[in-house]
Design a protein around this motif. Structure first.
Motif, PDB file in Angstrom:
ATOM      1  N   ALA A 200      19.999  35.444   0.130  1.00  0.00           N
ATOM      2  CA  ALA A 200      19.964  34.288   1.034  1.00  0.00           C
ATOM      3  C   ALA A 200      18.812  34.414   2.020  1.00  0.00           C
ATOM      4  CB  ALA A 200      21.299  34.170   1.771  1.00  0.00           C
ATOM      5  N   TRP A 201      18.604  35.633   2.538  1.00  0.00           N
ATOM      6  CA  TRP A 201      17.491  35.843   3.462  1.00  0.00           C
ATOM      7  C   TRP A 201      16.167  35.594   2.759  1.00  0.00           C
ATOM      8  CZ3 TRP A 201      13.036  38.529   4.034  1.00  0.00           C
ATOM      9  CH2 TRP A 201      12.506  38.651   5.323  1.00  0.00           C
ATOM     10  N   LEU A 202      16.032  36.066   1.526  1.00  0.00           N
ATOM     11  CA  LEU A 202      14.789  35.868   0.786  1.00  0.00           C
ATOM     12  C   LEU A 202      14.535  34.394   0.503  1.00  0.00           C
ATOM     13  CD1 LEU A 202      15.051  38.885  -1.670  1.00  0.00           C
ATOM     14  CD2 LEU A 202      13.275  38.546   0.056  1.00  0.00           C
ATOM     15  N   ARG A 203      15.583  33.640   0.242  1.00  0.00           N
ATOM     16  CA  ARG A 203      15.404  32.194   0.043  1.00  0.00           C
ATOM     17  C   ARG A 203      14.920  31.518   1.324  1.00  0.00           C
ATOM     18  NH1 ARG A 203      20.210  32.765  -2.968  1.00  0.00           N
ATOM     19  NH2 ARG A 203      21.448  32.064  -1.180  1.00  0.00           N
ATOM     20  N   ASP A 204      15.422  32.003   2.466  1.00  0.00           N
ATOM     21  CA  ASP A 204      15.056  31.397   3.751  1.00  0.00           C
ATOM     22  C   ASP A 204      13.711  31.882   4.263  1.00  0.00           C
ATOM     23  OD1 ASP A 204      17.449  30.019   3.750  1.00  0.00           O
ATOM     24  OD2 ASP A 204      18.479  31.473   5.045  1.00  0.00           O
ATOM     25  N   HIS A 205      13.210  32.997   3.720  1.00  0.00           N
ATOM     26  CA  HIS A 205      11.939  33.572   4.181  1.00  0.00           C
ATOM     27  C   HIS A 205      11.060  33.930   2.974  1.00  0.00           C
ATOM     28  CE1 HIS A 205      15.034  34.448   7.253  1.00  0.00           C
ATOM     29  NE2 HIS A 205      14.059  34.287   8.144  1.00  0.00           N
ATOM     30  N   PRO A 206      10.746  32.964   2.142  1.00  0.00           N
ATOM     31  CA  PRO A 206      10.009  33.287   0.909  1.00  0.00           C
ATOM     32  C   PRO A 206       8.627  33.874   1.157  1.00  0.00           C
ATOM     33  CG  PRO A 206      10.029  30.914   1.294  1.00  0.00           C
ATOM     34  CD  PRO A 206      10.984  31.520   2.288  1.00  0.00           C
ATOM     35  N   ASP A 207       8.031  33.532   2.272  1.00  0.00           N
ATOM     36  CA  ASP A 207       6.693  34.030   2.576  1.00  0.00           C
ATOM     37  C   ASP A 207       6.700  34.997   3.761  1.00  0.00           C
ATOM     38  OD1 ASP A 207       5.557  32.350   0.582  1.00  0.00           O
ATOM     39  OD2 ASP A 207       5.741  30.661   1.967  1.00  0.00           O
ATOM     40  N   GLY A 208       7.880  35.503   4.090  1.00  0.00           N
ATOM     41  CA  GLY A 208       7.983  36.400   5.235  1.00  0.00           C
ATOM     42  C   GLY A 208       7.238  37.705   4.996  1.00  0.00           C
ATOM     43  N   THR A 209       6.699  38.255   6.060  1.00  0.00           N
ATOM     44  CA  THR A 209       5.931  39.491   5.931  1.00  0.00           C
ATOM     45  C   THR A 209       6.807  40.665   5.486  1.00  0.00           C
ATOM     46  OG1 THR A 209       6.284  39.956   8.289  1.00  0.00           O
ATOM     47  CG2 THR A 209       4.280  38.757   7.686  1.00  0.00           C
ATOM     48  N   GLU A 210       8.110  40.540   5.665  1.00  0.00           N
ATOM     49  CA  GLU A 210       9.020  41.629   5.307  1.00  0.00           C
ATOM     50  C   GLU A 210       9.785  41.350   4.013  1.00  0.00           C
ATOM     51  OE1 GLU A 210      10.949  41.269   9.083  1.00  0.00           O
ATOM     52  OE2 GLU A 210      10.201  43.226   9.738  1.00  0.00           O
ATOM     53  N   ALA A 211       9.393  40.287   3.312  1.00  0.00           N
ATOM     54  CA  ALA A 211      10.118  39.910   2.095  1.00  0.00           C
ATOM     55  C   ALA A 211      10.063  41.006   1.035  1.00  0.00           C
ATOM     56  CB  ALA A 211       9.557  38.602   1.532  1.00  0.00           C
ATOM     57  N   ASP A 212       8.919  41.644   0.879  1.00  0.00           N
ATOM     58  CA  ASP A 212       8.801  42.702  -0.124  1.00  0.00           C
ATOM     59  C   ASP A 212       9.748  43.860   0.195  1.00  0.00           C
ATOM     60  OD1 ASP A 212       6.918  41.290  -1.522  1.00  0.00           O
ATOM     61  OD2 ASP A 212       5.197  42.401  -0.718  1.00  0.00           O
ATOM     62  N   GLU A 213       9.868  44.181   1.463  1.00  0.00           N
ATOM     63  CA  GLU A 213      10.747  45.277   1.864  1.00  0.00           C
ATOM     64  C   GLU A 213      12.214  44.923   1.612  1.00  0.00           C
ATOM     65  OE1 GLU A 213      11.544  48.087   5.798  1.00  0.00           O
ATOM     66  OE2 GLU A 213      10.019  46.497   5.847  1.00  0.00           O
ATOM     67  N   VAL A 214      12.573  43.679   1.899  1.00  0.00           N
ATOM     68  CA  VAL A 214      13.948  43.248   1.669  1.00  0.00           C
ATOM     69  C   VAL A 214      14.268  43.245   0.181  1.00  0.00           C
ATOM     70  CG1 VAL A 214      15.560  41.301   1.879  1.00  0.00           C
ATOM     71  CG2 VAL A 214      14.089  41.927   3.812  1.00  0.00           C
TER      72      VAL A 214
END
Length: 243
Positions: A200-214
Motif C-alpha cells: 500500500a505504501w509503494l502504491r502511494d509513493h511510486p516515485d518516493g526516494t525510499e521506494a527501493d528500500e521499502v
C-alpha cells in the motif's frame, strides 16, 4: 529509512502486530486471572489493542509503553474510542530506560522480548514490575523443529525451543499455566498483513526516494517466510504464574 519506520509501514493495517487473534489474547487474560481493577503494564504495547481488549473484557487499568510515537498516538486514539482512556495510560518510552513506577498485577509483552535480548531477560525485567503474586503474559517465537538451517538460525539468535522456554520460566520462578499457539492461518494472516502494508505504501509513493528500500524489505521478509519461516518458526502466548 529507519527500521521502526518500516515496521510502522508494514503493520499499518494491523490491530495486533503478531500472529495471534483477539480470542487467544482474551483467553490468555482469563487464564492470568485478570479482573476489574487489576493493574497491567504492557511493554511494546504497539497500537494498544491488547490493553483495549483486556480493558473492555476484564476492566483492567494500567499503562502501555512503546518506543514508536505513531504507535502511541494510535493506541491513545483507540483507548479514547473504547472509553478506556481514564483507565489505561500510554507512554512513549524506551523500555530499557524505564524503572518500575509501582507494582502491577500482570506484566505483558507480546512479541517484544528482544528488547531485553530474549525470553529469559524479558522475564527477569518484567518481574521487577510485579507484585509478589503477579502474573506474566508473554508472546514469544520458538523453534517449531529441531533441524533449523544454520543460515536461518543465525538470524534469530534469541529464539528458543519450547522446551528451553519452559525451563527458563521455571528458572525464573514461574510455572506456565497455558499456551496459545499461532495456527498456520494466524501466521499467514500476520505475514500477509505486513506485505499488504508495504505494498500500500509503494502504491502511494511510486516515485518516493525510499521506494527501493521499502520494496527490498518486502522481498526480504517474503523470501524469509517462504524459505524458512513458515516451516521452522512458531509463536505462542504463554501465561506464567509464580510458584
Amino acid at each position: 529509512m529507519e527500521y521502526f519506520d518500516l515496521i510502522s509501514i508494514s503493520t499499518s493495517g494491523m490491530a495486533i502486530m503478531n500472529p495471534t487473534t483477539p480470542e487467544k489474547v482474551t483467553r490468555a487474560g482469563a487464564v492470568a486471572g485478570l479482573s476489574a481493577g487489576d493493574r497491567v503494564v504492557e511493554f511494546g504495547c504497539g497500537y494498544g489493542t491488547i490493553l483495549a481488549l483486556w480493558g473492555k473484557r476484564f476492566g483492567i487499568a494500567g499503562r502501555g509503553l512503546d518506543i514508536r510515537e505513531d504507535a502511541c498516538r494510535r493506541a491513545v486514539a483507540l483507548l479514547e474510542k473504547e472509553g478506556l482512556s481514564s483507565q489505561v495510560e500510554i507512554a512513549r518510552a524506551d523500555v530499557l530506560n524505564e524503572t518500575p513506577d509501582g507494582r502491577y498485577d500482570c506484566a505483558a509483552c507480546i512479541g517484544s522480548s528482544h528488547i531485553w535480548g530474549g525470553f529469559a531477560g524479558a522475564i527477569e525485567a518484567m518481574s521487577a514490575w510485579l507484585k509478589p503474586d503477579g502474573r506474566i503474559v508473554i508472546g514469544e517465537r520458538y523453534w517449531a523443529r529441531d533441524n533449523v538451517p544454520p543460515e536461518f538460525a543465525r538470524q534469530w539468535r534469541d529464539v528458543l525451543t519450547e522446551y528451553e522456554i519452559v525451563q527458563a520460566a521455571r528458572d525464573a520462578g514461574f510455572d506456565i499455566a497455558a499456551t496459545f499457539r499461532a495456527s498456520p492461518d494466524d501466521w499467514d494472516t500476520y505475514e500477509s498483513g505486513n506485505w499488504q502494508g508495504l505494498l500500500a505504501w509503494l502504491r502511494d509513493h511510486p516515485d518516493g526516494t525510499e521506494a527501493d528500500e521499502v520494496r527490498e524489505y518486502l522481498y526480504r521478509i517474503q523470501d524469509e517466510y517462504a524459505a524458512y519461516g513458515r516451516e521452522y518458526m512458531g509463536f505462542a502466548i504463554y501465561v506464567l504464574v509464580p510458584f
